[in-house]
Design a protein around this motif. Sequence first.
Motif, PDB file in Angstrom:
ATOM      1  N   ASP A  15       4.545  -5.845  41.074  1.00 10.57           N
ATOM      2  CA  ASP A  15       3.601  -5.409  42.031  1.00 10.57           C
ATOM      3  C   ASP A  15       4.316  -4.488  43.285  1.00 10.57           C
ATOM      4  N   LEU A  16       4.367  -3.038  43.177  1.00  9.83           N
ATOM      5  CA  LEU A  16       4.878  -2.100  43.956  1.00  9.83           C
ATOM      6  C   LEU A  16       4.480  -2.480  45.412  1.00  9.83           C
ATOM      7  N   GLU A  17       3.093  -2.685  45.551  1.00 10.24           N
ATOM      8  CA  GLU A  17       2.555  -2.456  46.958  1.00 10.24           C
ATOM      9  C   GLU A  17       3.329  -3.978  47.650  1.00 10.24           C
ATOM     10  N   LEU A  18       3.345  -4.997  46.953  1.00 16.79           N
ATOM     11  CA  LEU A  18       3.569  -6.082  47.356  1.00 16.79           C
ATOM     12  C   LEU A  18       5.163  -6.234  47.516  1.00 16.79           C
ATOM     13  N   GLU A  19       5.810  -5.687  47.006  1.00 12.17           N
ATOM     14  CA  GLU A  19       7.367  -5.392  47.042  1.00 12.17           C
ATOM     15  C   GLU A  19       7.516  -4.438  48.313  1.00 12.17           C
ATOM     16  N   LYS A  20       6.785  -3.474  48.528  1.00  8.62           N
ATOM     17  CA  LYS A  20       7.149  -2.696  49.819  1.00  8.62           C
ATOM     18  C   LYS A  20       6.932  -3.663  50.900  1.00  8.62           C
ATOM     19  N   LEU A  21       5.609  -4.339  50.986  1.00  7.66           N
ATOM     20  CA  LEU A  21       5.237  -5.311  52.003  1.00  7.66           C
ATOM     21  C   LEU A  21       6.191  -6.205  52.364  1.00  7.66           C
ATOM     22  N   THR A  22       6.721  -6.757  51.390  1.00  3.30           N
ATOM     23  CA  THR A  22       7.749  -8.133  51.599  1.00  3.30           C
ATOM     24  C   THR A  22       9.333  -7.497  51.607  1.00  3.30           C
ATOM     25  N   GLU A  23       9.497  -6.029  51.604  1.00  2.00           N
ATOM     26  CA  GLU A  23      10.682  -5.479  51.938  1.00  2.00           C
ATOM     27  C   GLU A  23      11.526  -6.120  50.876  1.00  2.00           C
ATOM     28  N   GLY A  24      10.956  -6.052  49.570  1.00  2.00           N
ATOM     29  CA  GLY A  24      11.834  -6.221  48.072  1.00  2.00           C
ATOM     30  C   GLY A  24      12.152  -7.902  47.894  1.00  2.00           C
ATOM     31  N   ARG A  25      11.464  -8.858  48.843  1.00  2.00           N
ATOM     32  CA  ARG A  25      11.865  -9.976  48.677  1.00  2.00           C
ATOM     33  C   ARG A  25      10.966 -10.680  47.340  1.00  2.00           C
ATOM     34  N   VAL A  26       9.818 -10.426  47.339  1.00  2.00           N
ATOM     35  CA  VAL A  26       8.842 -10.756  46.373  1.00  2.00           C
ATOM     36  C   VAL A  26       8.374  -9.639  45.318  1.00  2.00           C
ATOM     37  N   MET A  27       8.797  -9.680  44.180  1.00  2.00           N
ATOM     38  CA  MET A  27       8.598  -8.647  43.179  1.00  2.00           C
ATOM     39  C   MET A  27       7.155  -8.709  42.655  1.00  2.00           C
ATOM     40  N   ALA A  28       6.516  -9.894  42.243  1.00  4.96           N
ATOM     41  CA  ALA A  28       5.157 -10.022  41.554  1.00  4.96           C
ATOM     42  C   ALA A  28       4.751 -11.041  42.094  1.00  4.96           C
ATOM     43  N   PHE A  29       3.392 -11.018  42.000  1.00  3.87           N
ATOM     44  CA  PHE A  29       2.537 -12.043  42.189  1.00  3.87           C
ATOM     45  C   PHE A  29       2.207 -12.819  41.141  1.00  3.87           C
ATOM     46  N   SER A  30       3.190 -13.776  40.739  1.00  2.82           N
ATOM     47  CA  SER A  30       3.269 -14.547  39.740  1.00  2.82           C
ATOM     48  C   SER A  30       3.100 -15.924  39.948  1.00  2.82           C
ATOM     49  N   HIS A  31       2.927 -16.732  38.812  1.00  2.44           N
ATOM     50  CA  HIS A  31       2.745 -18.125  38.867  1.00  2.44           C
ATOM     51  C   HIS A  31       3.846 -18.918  39.300  1.00  2.44           C
ATOM     52  N   GLU A  32       5.020 -17.926  39.149  1.00  5.69           N
ATOM     53  CA  GLU A  32       6.491 -18.830  39.800  1.00  5.69           C
ATOM     54  C   GLU A  32       6.653 -18.767  41.245  1.00  5.69           C
ATOM     55  N   VAL A  33       6.018 -17.725  41.957  1.00  3.98           N
ATOM     56  CA  VAL A  33       6.396 -17.597  43.432  1.00  3.98           C
ATOM     57  C   VAL A  33       5.205 -18.255  43.959  1.00  3.98           C
ATOM     58  N   VAL A  34       4.206 -18.212  43.479  1.00  2.63           N
ATOM     59  CA  VAL A  34       2.892 -18.539  44.326  1.00  2.63           C
ATOM     60  C   VAL A  34       2.979 -19.860  44.962  1.00  2.63           C
ATOM     61  N   PRO A  35       3.057 -20.991  44.005  1.00  2.00           N
ATOM     62  CA  PRO A  35       3.067 -22.107  44.614  1.00  2.00           C
ATOM     63  C   PRO A  35       3.858 -22.389  45.754  1.00  2.00           C
ATOM     64  N   ASP A  36       5.132 -21.950  45.797  1.00  2.00           N
ATOM     65  CA  ASP A  36       6.218 -21.832  46.876  1.00  2.00           C
ATOM     66  C   ASP A  36       5.586 -21.178  48.169  1.00  2.00           C
ATOM     67  N   TYR A  37       5.127 -19.933  48.106  1.00  3.01           N
ATOM     68  CA  TYR A  37       4.591 -19.099  49.128  1.00  3.01           C
ATOM     69  C   TYR A  37       3.187 -19.725  49.849  1.00  3.01           C
ATOM     70  N   LEU A  38       2.357 -20.383  48.728  1.00  2.00           N
ATOM     71  CA  LEU A  38       1.158 -20.635  49.431  1.00  2.00           C
ATOM     72  C   LEU A  38       0.893 -22.407  49.435  1.00  2.00           C
TER      73      LEU A  38
END
Lengths: 214, 259
Positions: free
Chosen positions: B90-113
């Motif tokens: 997700d390019l938009e998300l990548e820009k917002l998080t300054e390259g830290r989160v590449m995609a809003f996937s099932h892998e990272v969501v549990p950690d962030y939310l």
Amino acid sequence: MEGPALAPSLKNIAPQQEYLLQGSILDAHTDALLHRLRGLCDNAESSFETFNDYEAVYMLRNSSTTQQSQYVLFRVRHALDDPDAPDHIRYLGQAEMGDRSRPTLVRACLDVACSSNVREFLTEMGFRMDHDYVAKGIFFHKGRMKVLVYKIYRLIQPGSTDQKNLEQLGSSHLVELSVVAPLGQEQIGEDMKTFAEQLKPLVMLEKFDHRRLQ
Amino acid sequence: MQAPQTKEEKQLDISLDELIYKVRELKQSIAGFIYKLENEYQHISWPNMMEHFGVLSSQLNSVKRLLKTSKMPLLRNYVLFPLRLSPDRDLELEKLTEGRVMAFSHEVVPDYLRTKPEPEVEERVQMMSVKASSMAPDTTQKQLTNLNKITANLLDTISVPSASDEREKDSSLKNALPQTSSQQDTNLLIGAITKGHRLLRPEPQSPMVVGPQMGQMQPQMQQQHPHKLQMPGASMGRMPSAIKTNIKAAATSHPYQRP
């Protein structure tokens, strides 16, 4: 000391200056200071290095000039705890205060090791013993800085350095921080000042104006 | 959108913007600090470090204050709900998080939310609270008073030196610490080793004959000013000497100079 050997050997010695800060600590608080010094100085792991010296100060008045105030003092030391060590003769110049910017006292300083008949030699030359004392204490070193913490004892009867004949002077240990270095090394004064800061407020090492003693 | 709702939303927008701004500032200072630690660690000085820590702590404080203000809506009441997870970049998300989160996937969501601790942690907390509740109330009370006492003592110890710091340096030294050195003794000792005060023999010409004079010297020893001793030796010893500090000068004035 062999007489004729003295003059040429003096010429070979580079003029050395002693940079000096002095203070004192009450006997009751000496342990605290020793612990702090042990932590700050080199060889922290080994035990204290002690010394026990007898110092006699010989004076020669200058009879060739009309000024009676002119005299030379030579300080002769020998170690009471190491009888085989050579005696040590020392000349100290007038301590200069300098201006405010100078952090330490500076005085000319000449150290020569000599044999034990130096006393007779000096007496033959016309020197007279002015005063004597026993200095007993501990020394530390950090780099080229030397820290002495010692007590001064007066000899009750002259000539004997027996423990029973000694009377302590005051109820404090004298603390001296000194470096002997060639002329013109001003940086060392700054280093000494920094080191002295670390001993505050236990002991206030300062450049003690010797003219105040008049 | 209705009027009251927009008002509330506006409020939320404003406060969120403010919060984001503050957090970004904080992030920048942390990044700057890390950069300094990694690249200039050889030159960094202790005061400099403390300065950085000071800046960070004041920024953290201001974020905390911002969260506590009445204008800040209760963020706890807002729920962030992931509508769609996607493993694609997700390019938009990548820009917002300054390259830290590449995609809003099932892998990272549990950690962030995540709003609850992990199950194992939760289990341990549960165990602790069971253990705490099973204890007798008076034992708890006793332990509580004990802890309070220790804490109070500790606080006292900490606050004493910090209070004296605020006072003038000199006065704090005098108040907080016992006298460890005496100027009088310093004078005495330095006088003794440099000028021989109190060490002088009454008759410097014949230092061995001192016996009878010793008695006279003893009372004078009690005096505060050793230089008041009227002895022939003393008068020489304390002259403001015109002697040169130069060894050569001393040597030339030497009557027994050797060729």
